[in-house]
Every structure is written in structure tokens, then in C-alpha cells.
Scaffold this active site. Sequence first.
Site, PDB file in Angstrom:
ATOM      1  N   ARG A 117     -28.802  20.479 -70.800  1.00  0.00           N
ATOM      2  CA  ARG A 117     -28.166  21.832 -70.334  1.00  0.00           C
ATOM      3  C   ARG A 117     -29.525  23.038 -69.964  1.00  0.00           C
ATOM      4  NH1 ARG A 117     -22.200  24.260 -73.045  1.00  0.00           N
ATOM      5  NH2 ARG A 117     -21.719  23.082 -71.412  1.00  0.00           N
ATOM      6  N   HIS A 144     -21.046  21.479 -63.218  1.00  0.00           N
ATOM      7  CA  HIS A 144     -20.813  20.943 -64.459  1.00  0.00           C
ATOM      8  C   HIS A 144     -20.070  19.592 -64.499  1.00  0.00           C
ATOM      9  CE1 HIS A 144     -19.984  20.377 -68.441  1.00  0.00           C
ATOM     10  NE2 HIS A 144     -19.273  21.135 -69.508  1.00  0.00           N
ATOM     11  N   GLN A 147     -17.699  18.248 -66.801  1.00  0.00           N
ATOM     12  CA  GLN A 147     -16.293  18.418 -67.771  1.00  0.00           C
ATOM     13  C   GLN A 147     -15.218  17.992 -66.214  1.00  0.00           C
ATOM     14  OE1 GLN A 147     -15.903  20.853 -69.572  1.00  0.00           O
ATOM     15  NE2 GLN A 147     -13.829  20.109 -69.067  1.00  0.00           N
ATOM     16  N   ASP A 239     -11.183  29.341 -66.339  1.00  0.00           N
ATOM     17  CA  ASP A 239     -12.838  29.424 -66.862  1.00  0.00           C
ATOM     18  C   ASP A 239     -13.385  30.740 -67.244  1.00  0.00           C
ATOM     19  OD1 ASP A 239     -14.845  28.552 -67.967  1.00  0.00           O
ATOM     20  OD2 ASP A 239     -16.220  28.272 -65.883  1.00  0.00           O
ATOM     21  N   CYS A 279     -11.817  24.683 -69.172  1.00  0.00           N
ATOM     22  CA  CYS A 279     -13.473  23.217 -69.384  1.00  0.00           C
ATOM     23  C   CYS A 279     -13.319  23.613 -70.978  1.00  0.00           C
ATOM     24  CB  CYS A 279     -13.953  24.007 -68.988  1.00  0.00           C
ATOM     25  SG  CYS A 279     -14.643  25.417 -69.248  1.00  0.00           S
ATOM     26  N   ARG A 307     -13.693  14.190 -72.480  1.00  0.00           N
ATOM     27  CA  ARG A 307     -15.098  14.426 -72.446  1.00  0.00           C
ATOM     28  C   ARG A 307     -16.168  13.040 -73.030  1.00  0.00           C
ATOM     29  NH1 ARG A 307     -17.322  19.091 -71.226  1.00  0.00           N
ATOM     30  NH2 ARG A 307     -18.779  18.397 -71.253  1.00  0.00           N
TER      31      ARG A 307
HETATM   32  N1   CP Z   1     -16.559  22.930 -71.295  1.00  0.00           N
HETATM   33  C1   CP Z   1     -17.711  23.050 -72.188  1.00  0.00           C
HETATM   34  O1   CP Z   1     -18.963  22.105 -72.148  1.00  0.00           O
HETATM   35  O2   CP Z   1     -17.525  23.006 -73.942  1.00  0.00           O
HETATM   36  P1   CP Z   1     -18.652  23.060 -74.479  1.00  0.00           P
HETATM   37  O3   CP Z   1     -20.168  24.502 -72.902  1.00  0.00           O
HETATM   38  O4   CP Z   1     -18.666  23.609 -75.806  1.00  0.00           O
HETATM   39  O5   CP Z   1     -19.724  22.275 -73.836  1.00  0.00           O
HETATM   40  N1  NVA Z   2     -18.923  28.854 -66.040  1.00  0.00           N
HETATM   41  C1  NVA Z   2     -18.914  28.495 -67.879  1.00  0.00           C
HETATM   42  C2  NVA Z   2     -18.300  27.085 -67.885  1.00  0.00           C
HETATM   43  C3  NVA Z   2     -18.930  26.786 -70.048  1.00  0.00           C
HETATM   44  C4  NVA Z   2     -18.064  24.824 -70.686  1.00  0.00           C
HETATM   45  C5  NVA Z   2     -20.237  28.629 -68.084  1.00  0.00           C
HETATM   46  O1  NVA Z   2     -21.324  28.550 -67.689  1.00  0.00           O
HETATM   47  O2  NVA Z   2     -20.543  29.429 -69.604  1.00  0.00           O
END
Ligand code: CP
Ligand code: NVA
Length: 320
Positions: A117, A144, A147, A239, A279, A307
Site C-alpha cells: 500500500r 485499488h 477493493q 468514497d 469502500c 475483501r
Molecule cells: N477499504 C479499504 O481499503 O480500507 P482500509 O483503508 O481500512 O484498508
Molecule cells: N480513496 C481512499 C480510499 C480508502 C480505502 C483513499 O485513498 O484514502
Amino acid sequence: MTSSPVSAPPPPAGIASRIAKGDVTRDLDLTHEEFRAVLELADDVKRSPAAYRSALGGKSIALLFEKPSLRTRITFELAIQQLGGFAILNDGPIGAREPLKDAARNLERWVSGIVLRTFLQKTVDDMARWSRVPVINALSDMYHPCQALADMQTLREKFSDTRGLRLAFVGDGNNVAHSLMLCAARLGMHFTIAHPEGYEPETKIVAEAERLAAETGGTVSGTTDPYAAVRGANAIYTDVWASMGEEDEAAERRTDFANYQVDDDLMSHADPGAVFMHCLPAKRGEEVTDSVVESKRSVVFDQAENRLHAQKALLLMLLQ
Ligand code: CP
Ligand code: NVA
């Protein structure tokens, strides 16, 4: 890398056992066939988790997080554990203490896969370039994919046929919207995004999604009018307005997105059977109201559960 475990169950009939490219840095690293195979396998893993208990045969997988996470981190750790592997967690900036290409070539000597990540998509791409083990994008600024796989699994569970389904995304045209758009187009859905001026999705990704939609009978469109986007929609998705790393812009974004909140009124313009998706994490009172998240239409916790299953399928297809 260690060889495949003898106890690993064979993938269900008709499913490709491996992802040819070896990495999932973005949604389109999966071919159509692989994408559908991951979704089929995710359903099977959800139905029969015990059948996959030792599928990873003790392989170790590094989970590297430059940003916070609840869902992605816990579900990957659990998925690896429940498939008979070991998760090694590491938080913090990647490529700060040493060049990323060095970190990548250390990691590949120890682990069978890397889940990453990051802030920049380039970090995911460079990790995939420099390490010989599979790399999975667990969220970047651009995509993502994990997701979106869970979201597609959820939509397939809620609707008997996802082809022709109308999916409306209300909010920022960034990572989650990009992956959703690509996967929806792949399944022949009609995807619309409603965003304020200046928050459009990337032109290149829209073009890729349009190309996919042309093949599947789906469509991709954009508007600045949230009411136009949700009219007759089967699923409404939103989101956060300020993604991780954009905290400094939060106040400005609250103004820019003020007309884009998913509330009961906006939901009432969708199809009567429409579901609400997010998400998570959600900022109640900003992009969505508490009443919508808590409503019967909300499938946000099904998405979160999936997930686990979708990522198990991805790991199996990359590492088994
Ligand atoms: N939706 C999602 O990716 O959640 P987190 O940021 O908690 O991993
Ligand atoms: N768009 C958000 C998604 C989090 C799961 C971010 O990047 O923070």
C-alpha cells in the site's frame, strides 16, 4: 521460491490456475479470463474455506504499508493465515532508507509475494519491476484493485446478472473510482461518475474503461450532476472526499464536494432496489449520511467481508 504444496486443492474446473503477468499492480494486469476466474474462485473460497486451509503451504508474504489500513491489512493477514501461509508486516515509507530497487531485491530473497500500500503508483510499479515475486497493489494513488474485486463479488451476490447493471459513483475520480470503473466495464455494466469540476477521473483510465465497455456492451460516462448520475441506478457508490495524503486539502474539498453527499434524498432517485456501497472508512456527515450507511440498502459490510474472500482468491491464483 518454494514449490507448490502437495496438499493444495486444485482450482475449480475451468479456472486458470495462475495469473500470467505475475503481478497485480493495477486492475488491467488481469486478463478478462483471469478476472472472471478470481471472482469464481472468490465465491468458492467463501463457500468452502476449509478446502483451502493449507493451499499456500507455509509460504511467507510481506505486507508493506506506507498508509493506514484496517480492512486491507486485517483481511490480507487473515487470508494468508487461513490459507496456511505467514504474513510479515512492515509499516512506514518504502524506499526511504535505501533505494526501492534494493528493498525489492532483499524482499524477493525471503518472501514468496509482496502486498504493497503506497502513495505513488510508481512505487508499486517499481517494486514489481525489481522483485521477481508477485506484487499486489493494496492501494495507490491510482488504483485499488483488491477493493474493486470484492465490490464486484458483492454486486454478483446481490444481483442475479451484473451485465447491464447501472453503477453510479458519486465523488472523487481517483483510486477507488478508477478500479471500479475498469471492473464494472469488464462485467458489461453501465458506469457513471458524478464529480465536481476538477475531480475528474484520469483520461487514460476512462479511455481504457471505454474500450473494455465497448467489448462487453457496457458504457462509461461522467457528469457533474449527482442526480443525473443516480437516476435509475442499481448501485450508488461513494468514497471519502479527501483521500489519505490529501488531509491538507480537506477543508477546500468539503466546499468543492458539498453538493455531492449521498443522502436519503439522493438515494430516492435511484432504482427502488438500489444498494448503497462504500469502500470504507466512511466520513458520516461528509460524503454520506449516517442514515444511508445504516439503511437496509447499505451493503458496505458485505463489501468489507468480501475483501477477505477476493484476496484469498488473488493470492491462490498468484502463489499456489
Ligand atoms: N477499504 C479499504 O481499503 O480500507 P482500509 O483503508 O481500512 O484498508
Ligand atoms: N480513496 C481512499 C480510499 C480508502 C480505502 C483513499 O485513498 O484514502
